[in-house]
Scaffold this active site. Structure first.
Site, PDB file in Angstrom:
ATOM      1  CE  LYS A  30      36.613  37.661  31.328  1.00 52.21           C
ATOM      2  NZ  LYS A  30      36.275  38.174  32.636  1.00 52.21           N
ATOM      3  NE  ARG A  48      43.704  40.191  34.126  1.00 55.58           N
ATOM      4  CZ  ARG A  48      43.483  39.174  33.315  1.00 55.58           C
ATOM      5  NH1 ARG A  48      42.285  39.061  32.732  1.00 55.58           N
ATOM      6  NH2 ARG A  48      44.419  38.270  33.091  1.00 55.58           N
TER       7      ARG A  48
END
Length: 288
Positions: A226, A268
């Site tokens: 991210k 995930r």
């Protein structure tokens, strides 16, 4: 970690004994972290099977990028991207295949082609038929918090009380799913790290992730590569990207360890092999 069991068709997910791994396969030309690498069906299927070999418990196949400021993809184009991959994998892998989509028509065709879970990052807001579709298909659904849309979510996101607001959002999404016919025990919640959140918001979310157990549903978190990790680790003195990419991969594992210790049921990720090693240690510590 609270325990849950989701049973549908011939499949079962036992959640709570250890943190499970969902492996990401983006069949897109423009995803932030791996756009274009697996855009062809053959490459995507090869990557998916590699992730299963590395230890993925679930595969998540997506044909539309949800990176910040991304544009939506048409229904037909999204189907053209994901359906051949799902059809090719259905008889080759034993793990559940999740379709990452906000469109009920894509979800329906994906389930017909062999998918057995739905991952809706809009939490039923993009398509009001999604909950009915999931209920009709009798498959689990993942509902994620996102402030706005991928196009707008990172434009100055503001919260008065981050955790309370996200919990209220997810509770409302879960109630809407149940009202549409979904089995409550088949709903998985994702607080949406990186979706409409600043660096500080993401860090607060990670630190307080165990508060979401109060919603009495399994938790999934997607911390992989991210932007906030990249921003925290960026060194202005370094111009090359490879060392940063390696640092981001390591930073992802730090987040995986932190959330696993707080009882998150599913992570995930893109890098299944590293995550499996990280979770082996985290799960061992928790089991003592």
């Amino acid at each position: 970690m609270p325990s849950y069991k989701i049973t549908w068709g011939s499949q079962t997910l036992a959640l709570g004994q250890r943190t499970l791994i969902m492996g990401i396969v983006n069949v897109t030309p423009d995803s932030f972290s791996d756009g274009g690498h697996f855009f062809s069906p053959d490459r995507a299927m090869a990557q998916a099977m590699r992730l299963v070999e590395e230890g993925a418990d679930i595969l998540d196949i997506g044909g539309e990028s949800t990176r910040p400021f991304s544009d939506p993809v048409g229904e037909a184009e999204e189907m053209d991207r994901v359906l051949p991959v799902i059809e090719g994998l259905a008889n080759r892998v034993a793990v559940p295949i999740s379709i990452d989509t906000t469109k009920s028509s894509v979800a329906q065709q994906a389930v017909t082609s062999g998918a057995s879970m739905i991952n809706d990052v809009s939490a039923l807001r993009s398509d009001p038929e999604m909950a009915v579709t999931a209920a009709r298909c009798r498959v689990p659904i993942i509902l994620m918090h996102m402030k706005g849309t991928p196009k707008t979510m990172q434009v100055k996101p503001v919260y008065e009380d981050l955790i309370i607001e996200i919990m209220a959002f997810l509770s409302d999404a879960m109630n809407r799913a149940v009202a549409a016919g979904m089995d409550r025990s088949a709903i998985i919640l994702d607080p949406g790290i990186g979706f409409g959140k600043t660096i500080d918001h993401n860090l607060q979310l990670i630190r307080n992730i165990d508060r979401f157990h109060d919603l009495a549903a399994p938790l999934l978190i997607g911390p992989s590569r991210k932007m906030f990790i990249r921003q925290l680790l960026k060194d202005p003195s370094r111009k090359d990207m490879d060392p940063l990419a390696e640092a981001v991969a390591q930073g992802t594992q730090a987040v995986v360890a932190a959330i696993a210790m707080k009882g998150v049921h599913i992570v995930r990720v893109h890098d299944v092999a590293r995550t499996r090693a990280t979770l082996a240690i985290a799960n061992a510590i928790k089991s003592v």
